[in-house]
Design an enzyme around this catalytic site. Structure first.
Site, PDB file in Angstrom:
ATOM      1  N   ASN A  34      25.490 -60.045  39.129  1.00  0.00           N
ATOM      2  CA  ASN A  34      24.837 -60.952  40.066  1.00  0.00           C
ATOM      3  C   ASN A  34      23.316 -60.867  40.040  1.00  0.00           C
ATOM      4  O   ASN A  34      22.636 -61.861  40.312  1.00  0.00           O
ATOM      5  CB  ASN A  34      25.334 -60.655  41.485  1.00  0.00           C
ATOM      6  CG  ASN A  34      24.475 -61.311  42.544  1.00  0.00           C
ATOM      7  OD1 ASN A  34      24.519 -62.523  42.748  1.00  0.00           O
ATOM      8  ND2 ASN A  34      23.654 -60.518  43.218  1.00  0.00           N
TER       9      ASN A  34
ATOM     10  N   THR B 197      19.893 -68.209  50.474  1.00  0.00           N
ATOM     11  CA  THR B 197      19.608 -66.810  50.165  1.00  0.00           C
ATOM     12  C   THR B 197      18.101 -66.608  50.176  1.00  0.00           C
ATOM     13  O   THR B 197      17.324 -67.560  50.231  1.00  0.00           O
ATOM     14  CB  THR B 197      20.144 -66.431  48.780  1.00  0.00           C
ATOM     15  OG1 THR B 197      19.439 -67.197  47.787  1.00  0.00           O
ATOM     16  CG2 THR B 197      21.643 -66.691  48.670  1.00  0.00           C
TER      17      THR B 197
ATOM     18  N   ASP C 259      18.251 -50.435  37.609  1.00  0.00           N
ATOM     19  CA  ASP C 259      17.417 -51.426  36.940  1.00  0.00           C
ATOM     20  C   ASP C 259      18.269 -52.071  35.859  1.00  0.00           C
ATOM     21  O   ASP C 259      18.522 -51.461  34.804  1.00  0.00           O
ATOM     22  CB  ASP C 259      16.184 -50.742  36.334  1.00  0.00           C
ATOM     23  CG  ASP C 259      15.306 -51.703  35.552  1.00  0.00           C
ATOM     24  OD1 ASP C 259      15.638 -52.903  35.451  1.00  0.00           O
ATOM     25  OD2 ASP C 259      14.271 -51.246  35.009  1.00  0.00           O
ATOM     26  N   VAL C 260      18.731 -53.288  36.087  1.00  0.00           N
ATOM     27  CA  VAL C 260      19.667 -53.920  35.155  1.00  0.00           C
ATOM     28  C   VAL C 260      19.025 -54.258  33.821  1.00  0.00           C
ATOM     29  O   VAL C 260      19.738 -54.572  32.855  1.00  0.00           O
ATOM     30  CB  VAL C 260      20.315 -55.185  35.764  1.00  0.00           C
ATOM     31  CG1 VAL C 260      21.135 -54.840  36.991  1.00  0.00           C
ATOM     32  CG2 VAL C 260      19.274 -56.257  36.063  1.00  0.00           C
TER      33      VAL C 260
ATOM     34  N   TYR D  12      14.038 -70.584  33.891  1.00  0.00           N
ATOM     35  CA  TYR D  12      15.221 -70.131  34.616  1.00  0.00           C
ATOM     36  C   TYR D  12      16.474 -70.783  34.043  1.00  0.00           C
ATOM     37  O   TYR D  12      17.491 -70.125  33.798  1.00  0.00           O
ATOM     38  CB  TYR D  12      15.061 -70.471  36.090  1.00  0.00           C
ATOM     39  CG  TYR D  12      16.207 -70.023  36.973  1.00  0.00           C
ATOM     40  CD1 TYR D  12      16.395 -68.677  37.265  1.00  0.00           C
ATOM     41  CD2 TYR D  12      17.081 -70.945  37.550  1.00  0.00           C
ATOM     42  CE1 TYR D  12      17.423 -68.259  38.088  1.00  0.00           C
ATOM     43  CE2 TYR D  12      18.109 -70.544  38.374  1.00  0.00           C
ATOM     44  CZ  TYR D  12      18.286 -69.196  38.644  1.00  0.00           C
ATOM     45  OH  TYR D  12      19.313 -68.788  39.457  1.00  0.00           O
TER      46      TYR D  12
END
Length: 256
Positions: free
Chosen positions: A93, A195, A66-67, A160
């Site tokens: 990333n 993606t 979990d970053v 974002y």
């Protein structure tokens, strides 16, 4: 012929999604000789990604991560050091995208979700990597995934864009702090890439994305491999004089 990152130890976050940038980056680094640790909060997906690479006799491992958690960062990096004794490459990333107009009821909640992953996650990862690379006294490369949304505006992407613009400037500042230590820190700014994240954006904002695709000078969306090849260069010794830079990989979109 020596492969471009032969023998290096690399951590790539956000490696579960396929097609995804993390998996493509990990694959490219492993193809060029690195031992790659893929991490992701989706432990099963990450294991599957690593298995796909291992089936090709590439050196790949998986770790749940979990970053947005500092304790997780310390555990993951500590486990890598315990097994491999060093960390040469970090690719920050992992990221999330919320599409919402600024006046949407849930816009602020979306900003806060993205802040934890896209900004705090990158900050903590960079911090951990700098500490271990400095302690080792060997050259290192940190590559932070930003976005063209950190350079130009997109409707519905205020939150974002705010996080990705922060990644860009964070990267430049840390690069100045670590240049004397031969720790290079650079950012990569993908355009619209095929993606799973892009698919989600298309679903939520199809008309806007169609308009963007029509204006890409090279006439196509990007492929994950386009980003992976850029990251490979930055991770390799070929980029030994490159730090604090932003690499835009967008088919010419932001050149207009």
């Amino acid at each position: 012929m020596t492969r471009r990152v032969e023998g290096k130890i690399a951590l790539v976050t956000g490696g579960a999604s396929r097609p995804g940038l993390g998996f493509a980056i990990a694959e490219r680094l492993a193809e060029e000789g690195a031992t790659v640790i893929l991490s992701d909060i989706d432990a099963d997906g990450c294991e599957e990604s690593a298995a796909l690479l291992s089936q090709r006799n590439l050196s790949a491992e998986a770790m749940r991560h979990d970053v947005s958690s500092q304790s997780d960062w310390r555990r993951v990096v500590g486990d890598i050091l315990a097994k491999h004794s060093r960390l040469d490459i970090l690719v920050n990333n992992a990221g999330i995208l919320d599409v919402a107009e600024i006046d949407a009821e849930d816009a602020l909640a979306g900003l806060r979700r993205q802040y934890k992953v896209n900004i705090e996650g990158v900050f903590m990862g960079t911090q951990e990597a700098v500490c271990v690379m400095r302690a080792a006294g060997t050259p290192g490369s940190i590559i932070n995934l930003s976005s063209v949304a950190g350079i130009v505006g997109f409707r519905g992407s205020a939150s974002y864009a705010a996080t990705k613009g922060a990644v860009k400037m964070m990267t430049k500042s840390v690069a100045l702090e670590t240049a004397a230590d031969s720790i290079r820190v650079n950012s990569v700014h993908p355009g619209i890439i095929r993606t799973n994240m892009a698919k989600a954006g298309l679903k939520d904002n199809a008309d806007n994305y169609a308009a963007i695709e029509a204006t890409i000078p090279v006439g196509r969306l990007g492929e994950p491999e386009d980003i992976a090849n850029c990251v490979l260069f930055l991770a390799s010794d070929e980029a030994s004089y490159v730090t604090g830079a932003e690499f835009v990989v967008d088919g010419g979109y932001t050149a207009q």
